[in-house]
Design a protein around this motif. Structure first.
Motif, short mmCIF file in Angstrom:
data_model
loop_
_atom_site.label_atom_id
_atom_site.label_comp_id
_atom_site.label_asym_id
_atom_site.label_seq_id
_atom_site.Cartn_x
_atom_site.Cartn_y
_atom_site.Cartn_z
N ASP A 96 0.93 -1.34 -0.02
CA ASP A 96 -0.01 -0.03 0.06
C ASP A 96 1.01 1.28 -0.01
O ASP A 96 0.37 2.28 -0.55
CB ASP A 96 -0.72 -0.04 1.25
CG ASP A 96 -1.81 -1.19 1.31
OD1 ASP A 96 -2.80 -1.18 0.32
OD2 ASP A 96 -1.66 -2.04 2.07
N HIS A 120 6.24 0.92 -8.78
CA HIS A 120 4.93 1.21 -9.24
C HIS A 120 4.11 -0.09 -9.46
O HIS A 120 3.00 -0.09 -9.20
CB HIS A 120 5.16 2.22 -10.59
CG HIS A 120 3.77 2.24 -11.22
ND1 HIS A 120 3.07 1.48 -12.04
CD2 HIS A 120 3.41 3.54 -11.36
CE1 HIS A 120 2.03 2.36 -12.50
NE2 HIS A 120 2.09 3.55 -11.93
N LYS A 124 -0.45 -1.20 -5.07
CA LYS A 124 -1.75 -1.43 -5.10
C LYS A 124 -2.33 0.08 -5.76
O LYS A 124 -1.99 0.71 -5.73
CB LYS A 124 -2.47 -1.97 -3.83
CG LYS A 124 -2.14 -3.18 -3.24
CD LYS A 124 -2.78 -3.44 -1.96
CE LYS A 124 -2.59 -4.53 -1.29
NZ LYS A 124 -2.99 -4.64 0.18
N PRO A 125 -3.54 -0.19 -6.46
CA PRO A 125 -4.03 1.00 -6.96
C PRO A 125 -4.42 1.88 -5.88
O PRO A 125 -4.93 1.55 -4.71
CB PRO A 125 -5.62 0.30 -7.42
CG PRO A 125 -5.23 -1.04 -7.61
CD PRO A 125 -4.29 -1.53 -6.72
N GLY A 126 -4.08 3.12 -6.10
CA GLY A 126 -4.24 4.06 -4.70
C GLY A 126 -3.10 3.99 -4.14
O GLY A 126 -3.11 4.78 -3.02
N LYS A 196 0.11 6.94 -6.59
CA LYS A 196 -0.12 5.99 -7.76
C LYS A 196 -1.32 6.49 -8.47
O LYS A 196 -2.43 6.08 -8.16
CB LYS A 196 0.18 4.46 -7.66
CG LYS A 196 0.19 3.74 -9.07
CD LYS A 196 0.11 2.17 -8.51
CE LYS A 196 0.12 1.53 -9.86
NZ LYS A 196 0.06 -0.06 -9.71
N LYS A 197 -1.27 7.01 -9.94
CA LYS A 197 -2.68 7.30 -10.48
C LYS A 197 -3.39 6.04 -10.98
O LYS A 197 -2.76 5.02 -11.14
CB LYS A 197 -2.28 8.02 -11.78
CG LYS A 197 -1.81 9.52 -11.45
CD LYS A 197 -1.74 10.44 -12.54
CE LYS A 197 -1.77 11.75 -12.32
NZ LYS A 197 -1.52 12.96 -13.41
N GLN A 198 -4.75 5.94 -10.90
CA GLN A 198 -5.49 4.95 -11.46
C GLN A 198 -5.27 4.54 -12.69
O GLN A 198 -5.25 5.44 -13.80
CB GLN A 198 -6.94 5.34 -11.09
CG GLN A 198 -7.33 5.52 -9.52
CD GLN A 198 -7.24 4.20 -8.75
OE1 GLN A 198 -7.05 3.13 -9.29
NE2 GLN A 198 -7.43 4.14 -7.45
N GLY A 199 -4.92 3.11 -13.11
CA GLY A 199 -4.89 2.88 -14.37
C GLY A 199 -3.38 3.31 -15.22
O GLY A 199 -3.23 2.98 -16.17
N SER A 200 -2.44 3.87 -14.25
CA SER A 200 -1.11 4.26 -14.81
C SER A 200 -0.35 2.87 -15.11
O SER A 200 -0.50 1.81 -14.22
CB SER A 200 -0.44 5.07 -14.09
OG SER A 200 -0.35 4.55 -12.71
#
Length: 202
Positions: A96, A120, A124-126, A196-200
Motif C-alpha cells: 500500500d 509502481h 496497489k491501486p491508490g 499512484k494514478k489509477q490505471g497508470s
C-alpha cells in the motif's frame, strides 16, 4: 554481498544529528501515518531510527543492503510487524505504501528508473510512495557541505554518484500525482508524497 555502508552503522545517527539535528529523522517519518494499518515497504531504511516508534499497526517489509544497518533496524523496528531483510529488494510483493528514505541518491540513473518501475508495479491501486532525500542546496554552505559528503562517501563507501538525481524525472505526471511536500533547511531536505494514478502503467 559487500557491506559498503556497514562501517557507518555505529556512528551514523550521532554524526547525522551533529550535522542535521533531527531533520533527517523528521523527513523520513513525517508521512508515517499513511502506513498505519497498511502493508508497507521500506527500501534502504538505514538503521531504522525514523521508524522506532512504529507499533503493531505497522506491517510489511524492510530492505537494506548493509547487514549492520539491517541488524540495527531489527532492533529499532521490534515493536512493529515489519520483517527486516538484508539484501536487494527484487520487486516481489504487493504494498500500500513504499518508503524511499535517502536511497535514490545512492543509485545510478538507470537503477533509479528500474526501481521506480518495480515500485509502481508492486503498489496497489491508490498506493503511495514517500520519497525523502537531499535536493538542490539553497546556500553556499549547503553546496560546500554536500560536495564534502559526496567526496567522503565516494572515498569510504564506494558511493557511485557525483551528483544528486533529478527525482522529478522518475515520477512523471502520467503515472504519479504529487500530493504533498515538506521541506527542511530551505528545501535542501525534502519529503514528498506521491500517489499512484489509477490505471497508470508506470
Amino acid at each position: 554481498m559487500s557491506d559498503d555502508y556497514g562501517f557507518l552503522a555505529p556512528f551514523y545517527q550521532p554524526l547525522s544529528r551533529l550535522v542535521f539535528g533531527k531533520d533527517l529523522i523528521a523527513a523520513n517519518s513525517c508521512f508515517s501515518s499513511f502506513a498505519q494499518d497498511r502493508h508497507s515497504l521500506i527500501i534502504g531504511g538505514g538503521d531504522g531510527s525514523a521508524y522506532k516508534d512504529w507499533d503493531g499497526r505497522y506491517t510489511g517489509e524492510y530492505w537494506d543492503t548493509s547487514a549492520k544497518m539491517a541488524e540495527l533496524a531489527g532492533r529499532n523496528l521490534k515493536k512493529s510487524r515489519i520483517r527486516v531483510h538484508c539484501g536487494h529488494w527484487l520487486g516481489d510483493g504487493t504494498f500500500d505504501v513504499v518508503f524511499l528514505p535517502f536511497v535514490l541518491d545512492t543509485l545510478l540513473d538507470s537503477e533509479i528508473d528500474e526501481l521506480v518501475r518495480q515500485v509502481h508495479a508492486a503498489l496497489k491501486p491508490g498506493g503511495r510512495v514517500i520519497l525523502s532525500d537531499f535536493f538542490t542546496p539553497a546556500t553556499f554552505f549547503q553546496r560546500a557541505l554536500q560536495r564534502l559528503m559526496l567526496i567522503s562517501f565516494r572515498l569510504f563507501t564506494n558511493h557511485r554518484r557525483k551528483d544528486l538525481p533529478e527525482y522529478a524525472n522518475y515520477f512523471d505526471s502520467d503515472a504519479w500525482e504529487k500530493e504533498s511536500s515538506k521541506v527542511w533547511r530551505k528545501g535542501w531536505i525534502r519529503a514528498q508524497l506521491y500517489l499512484k494514478k489509477q490505471g497508470s502503467t508506470g
